[in-house]
Design a protein around this motif. Structure first.
Motif, PDB file in Angstrom:
ATOM      1  N   ILE A  96       0.864  -1.279  -0.313  1.00  0.00           N
ATOM      2  CA  ILE A  96      -0.025  -0.087   0.056  1.00  0.00           C
ATOM      3  C   ILE A  96       0.864   1.283   0.082  1.00  0.00           C
ATOM      4  O   ILE A  96       0.540   2.154  -0.938  1.00  0.00           O
ATOM      5  N   CYS A  97       1.812   1.331   0.867  1.00  0.00           N
ATOM      6  CA  CYS A  97       2.941   2.409   0.990  1.00  0.00           C
ATOM      7  C   CYS A  97       3.432   2.577  -0.516  1.00  0.00           C
ATOM      8  O   CYS A  97       3.895   3.840  -0.875  1.00  0.00           O
ATOM      9  N   GLY A  98       3.583   1.449  -1.202  1.00  0.00           N
ATOM     10  CA  GLY A  98       4.501   1.455  -2.410  1.00  0.00           C
ATOM     11  C   GLY A  98       3.572   2.250  -3.546  1.00  0.00           C
ATOM     12  O   GLY A  98       4.031   3.129  -4.241  1.00  0.00           O
ATOM     13  N   ILE A  99       2.324   1.922  -3.494  1.00  0.00           N
ATOM     14  CA  ILE A  99       1.514   2.506  -4.371  1.00  0.00           C
ATOM     15  C   ILE A  99       1.014   3.994  -4.143  1.00  0.00           C
ATOM     16  O   ILE A  99       1.289   4.755  -5.089  1.00  0.00           O
ATOM     17  N   LEU A 100       0.998   4.037  -2.877  1.00  0.00           N
ATOM     18  CA  LEU A 100       0.971   5.637  -2.638  1.00  0.00           C
ATOM     19  C   LEU A 100       1.888   6.479  -2.825  1.00  0.00           C
ATOM     20  O   LEU A 100       1.953   7.588  -3.299  1.00  0.00           O
ATOM     21  N   SER A 101       3.260   5.749  -2.689  1.00  0.00           N
ATOM     22  CA  SER A 101       4.625   6.538  -2.988  1.00  0.00           C
ATOM     23  C   SER A 101       4.505   6.893  -4.534  1.00  0.00           C
ATOM     24  O   SER A 101       5.047   7.831  -4.932  1.00  0.00           O
ATOM     25  N   ILE A 102       4.076   6.010  -5.298  1.00  0.00           N
ATOM     26  CA  ILE A 102       4.044   6.215  -6.580  1.00  0.00           C
ATOM     27  C   ILE A 102       3.198   7.535  -7.078  1.00  0.00           C
ATOM     28  O   ILE A 102       3.415   8.254  -7.945  1.00  0.00           O
ATOM     29  N   ILE A 103       1.945   7.271  -6.633  1.00  0.00           N
ATOM     30  CA  ILE A 103       1.139   8.408  -6.789  1.00  0.00           C
ATOM     31  C   ILE A 103       1.266   9.763  -6.160  1.00  0.00           C
ATOM     32  O   ILE A 103       0.849  10.868  -6.539  1.00  0.00           O
ATOM     33  N   SER A 104       2.235   9.822  -5.123  1.00  0.00           N
ATOM     34  CA  SER A 104       2.394  10.855  -4.616  1.00  0.00           C
ATOM     35  C   SER A 104       3.931  11.570  -4.679  1.00  0.00           C
ATOM     36  O   SER A 104       4.441  12.039  -3.863  1.00  0.00           O
ATOM     37  N   CYS A 105       4.317  10.964  -5.963  1.00  0.00           N
ATOM     38  CA  CYS A 105       5.859  11.237  -6.044  1.00  0.00           C
ATOM     39  C   CYS A 105       5.958  12.781  -6.270  1.00  0.00           C
ATOM     40  O   CYS A 105       7.038  13.387  -6.182  1.00  0.00           O
ATOM     41  N   CYS A 106       4.776  13.591  -6.875  1.00  0.00           N
ATOM     42  CA  CYS A 106       5.043  14.900  -6.817  1.00  0.00           C
ATOM     43  C   CYS A 106       5.019  15.823  -5.356  1.00  0.00           C
ATOM     44  O   CYS A 106       5.278  17.103  -5.449  1.00  0.00           O
ATOM     45  N   PHE A 107       4.710  15.220  -4.627  1.00  0.00           N
ATOM     46  CA  PHE A 107       4.697  15.793  -3.412  1.00  0.00           C
ATOM     47  C   PHE A 107       6.400  15.908  -2.515  1.00  0.00           C
ATOM     48  O   PHE A 107       6.304  15.830  -1.378  1.00  0.00           O
ATOM     49  N   SER A 108       7.320  15.532  -3.331  1.00  0.00           N
ATOM     50  CA  SER A 108       8.669  15.290  -3.033  1.00  0.00           C
ATOM     51  C   SER A 108       8.856  14.810  -1.782  1.00  0.00           C
ATOM     52  O   SER A 108       8.883  13.447  -1.548  1.00  0.00           O
ATOM     53  N   ILE A 109       8.977  15.288  -0.466  1.00  0.00           N
ATOM     54  CA  ILE A 109       9.361  14.891   0.940  1.00  0.00           C
ATOM     55  C   ILE A 109       8.458  13.897   1.310  1.00  0.00           C
ATOM     56  O   ILE A 109       8.672  12.925   1.982  1.00  0.00           O
ATOM     57  N   VAL A 110       7.036  14.026   1.207  1.00  0.00           N
ATOM     58  CA  VAL A 110       5.894  13.140   1.446  1.00  0.00           C
ATOM     59  C   VAL A 110       6.283  11.734   0.732  1.00  0.00           C
ATOM     60  O   VAL A 110       6.105  10.743   1.422  1.00  0.00           O
ATOM     61  N   GLY A 111       6.482  11.875  -0.576  1.00  0.00           N
ATOM     62  CA  GLY A 111       6.505  10.600  -1.425  1.00  0.00           C
ATOM     63  C   GLY A 111       7.938  10.048  -0.796  1.00  0.00           C
ATOM     64  O   GLY A 111       7.632   8.499  -0.795  1.00  0.00           O
ATOM     65  N   ILE A 112       8.657  10.582  -0.775  1.00  0.00           N
ATOM     66  CA  ILE A 112      10.047   9.927   0.087  1.00  0.00           C
ATOM     67  C   ILE A 112       9.778   9.014   1.263  1.00  0.00           C
ATOM     68  O   ILE A 112      10.156   8.127   1.282  1.00  0.00           O
ATOM     69  N   LEU A 113       9.098   9.829   2.045  1.00  0.00           N
ATOM     70  CA  LEU A 113       8.832   9.375   3.454  1.00  0.00           C
ATOM     71  C   LEU A 113       7.690   7.992   3.327  1.00  0.00           C
ATOM     72  O   LEU A 113       8.157   6.965   3.953  1.00  0.00           O
ATOM     73  N   ILE A 114       6.856   8.127   2.288  1.00  0.00           N
ATOM     74  CA  ILE A 114       6.118   7.126   2.186  1.00  0.00           C
ATOM     75  C   ILE A 114       6.666   5.789   1.348  1.00  0.00           C
ATOM     76  O   ILE A 114       6.526   4.769   1.975  1.00  0.00           O
ATOM     77  N   ALA A 115       7.681   6.351   0.569  1.00  0.00           N
ATOM     78  CA  ALA A 115       8.156   5.137  -0.189  1.00  0.00           C
ATOM     79  C   ALA A 115       9.266   4.379   0.871  1.00  0.00           C
ATOM     80  O   ALA A 115       9.423   3.209   0.902  1.00  0.00           O
ATOM     81  N   ALA A 116       9.956   5.140   1.960  1.00  0.00           N
ATOM     82  CA  ALA A 116      10.805   4.712   2.681  1.00  0.00           C
ATOM     83  C   ALA A 116      10.070   3.725   3.623  1.00  0.00           C
ATOM     84  O   ALA A 116      10.466   2.696   3.939  1.00  0.00           O
ATOM     85  N   VAL A 117       8.867   4.208   4.225  1.00  0.00           N
ATOM     86  CA  VAL A 117       8.080   3.148   4.975  1.00  0.00           C
ATOM     87  C   VAL A 117       7.711   1.807   4.291  1.00  0.00           C
ATOM     88  O   VAL A 117       7.722   0.772   4.966  1.00  0.00           O
ATOM     89  N   GLY A 118       7.208   1.994   3.007  1.00  0.00           N
ATOM     90  CA  GLY A 118       6.975   0.927   2.083  1.00  0.00           C
ATOM     91  C   GLY A 118       8.114  -0.261   1.925  1.00  0.00           C
ATOM     92  O   GLY A 118       7.780  -1.436   2.036  1.00  0.00           O
ATOM     93  N   LEU A 119       9.204   0.598   1.796  1.00  0.00           N
ATOM     94  CA  LEU A 119      10.509  -0.375   1.711  1.00  0.00           C
ATOM     95  C   LEU A 119      10.985  -1.158   2.842  1.00  0.00           C
ATOM     96  O   LEU A 119      11.226  -2.102   2.808  1.00  0.00           O
ATOM     97  N   VAL A 120      10.591  -0.275   4.221  1.00  0.00           N
ATOM     98  CA  VAL A 120      10.989  -1.081   5.417  1.00  0.00           C
ATOM     99  C   VAL A 120      10.195  -2.229   5.571  1.00  0.00           C
ATOM    100  O   VAL A 120      10.530  -3.304   5.788  1.00  0.00           O
ATOM    101  N   PHE A 121       8.811  -2.037   5.360  1.00  0.00           N
ATOM    102  CA  PHE A 121       7.952  -2.894   5.721  1.00  0.00           C
ATOM    103  C   PHE A 121       8.012  -4.319   4.762  1.00  0.00           C
ATOM    104  O   PHE A 121       7.754  -5.403   5.165  1.00  0.00           O
TER     105      PHE A 121
END
Lengths: 187, 139
Positions: free
Chosen positions: A122-147
């Motif tokens: 879910i975090c991976g999908i959210l990070s793709i669609i929120s990539c325009c939000f720069s820092i927010v996208g990085i944080l969500i992607a990091a959480v997704g990677l960790v999980f």
């Protein structure tokens, strides 16, 4: 039932065994034993018999007994060892059907930790669609990677989803990083 | 004292309730500021002219909240897809809870998430194909 009656079936392994079925008076040594072979000269009257054989106490052949409910599947068989009666246990059968017996110490496949893989994806999908939000996208992607990596490393359930979570999070992280660099470089 | 183990569906139901009360006001606030022009345009679109995978999401959410489902699908189909699955899951689980399990709720399937990935990918490819191959600017 008398416990000595059980011991009598274990043959020579039990030192206390003074069973009534040992030696030449063993009623199972004759050819009417339904679990043992019959001489090849005689037709096999037993429907459970797979092959006609000589006396099982003389040769070392294995006798395969298939239960009627096993539908003749070769993997679902009970093996009888026809070794010397006095030295070997009378019955060395072992069930090879994994649906009936679970190996001791074997962990069940479902260990109930599929939430890590789901969260990662879910975090991976959210990070793709929120990539325009720069820092927010990085944080969500990091959480997704960790999980997802935890789910993969600890061999939790949902390995496919965890792998998809790693891929989606990595794509989202790359895109978010590019966006962030582009924003801060004021391209 | 023994802790009762939640099933996957029960955990997701609780997460859905929390998401409704936390994410709902945030989305409403975000969309209410949409027409004020405070949000910058998509960086990828500004730089390369390519629609990013999330382009059109805010507009799709606004159209859906106004009841324009077709318009929302046009802007970004993931919004309609997600909201549909969310509503079906939550309503069926609520009915299952109220009926004390006599009516079974919708269970979680993996293809809910794989479907979302497919929708995002198809939307991304199709919009950019329409723009760069056929010259059709979607929005």
């Amino acid at each position: 039932m008398d416990s000595n009656q059980f011991n009598s079936y274990t043959g020579g392994q039990n030192p206390d065994n003074q069973g009534i079925f040992t030696g030449q008076q063993n009623p199972y040594s004759n050819q009417q034993n339904p679990y043992m072979g019959v001489p090849s000269q005689q037709p096999a009257p037993n429907p459970y018999e797979q092959q006609a054989t000589p006396n099982p106490y003389i040769d070392n052949q294995q006798y395969v007994y298939t239960e009627p409910w096993m539908n003749g599947n070769a993997n679902n068989k009970t093996v009888f060892q026809g070794n010397d009666f006095g030295q070997q246990p009378y019955y060395q059968g072992q069930m090879q059907n994994s649906y009936i017996y679970q190996q001791p110490g074997q962990l069940p496949k479902n260990n109930g930790m599929i939430g890590f893989a789901i969260t990662g994806m879910i975090c991976g999908i959210l990070s793709i669609i929120s990539c325009c939000f720069s820092i927010v996208g990085i944080l969500i992607a990091a959480v997704g990677l960790v999980f997802s990596i935890i789910a993969l490393a600890k061999k939790y359930d949902g390995r496919g989803m965890a792998l998809a979570g790693v891929i989606c999070s990595a794509i989202g992280l790359c895109m978010s990083l590019i966006m962030t660099i582009a924003i801060y470089m004021d391209v | 004292m023994m802790r009762r183990q939640l099933t996957l569906e029960q955990g997701m139901y609780i997460a859905g309730i929390i998401a409704f009360f936390v994410g709902g006001p945030f989305i409403l606030f975000y969309i209410s500021k949409m027409d004020s022009g405070i949000y910058p345009p998509c960086v990828l679109y500004s730089l390369l002219g390519i629609y990013c995978p999330g382009c059109g999401g805010t507009r799709a959410m606004r159209e859906l909240l106004h009841g324009h489902i077709i318009q929302s699908l046009y802007y970004h189909p993931l919004v309609v897809y997600s909201v549909t699955i969310y509503l079906v899951f939550m309503i069926s689980q609520t009915i299952s809870l109220l009926s004390r399990g006599r009516i079974k709720g919708v269970r979680f399937h993996y293809w809910f998430l794989y479907g979302a990935v497919v929708v995002i990918t198809l939307n991304f490819i199709l919009k950019n194909l329409l723009k760069f191959v056929f010259g059709i600017i979607v929005f």
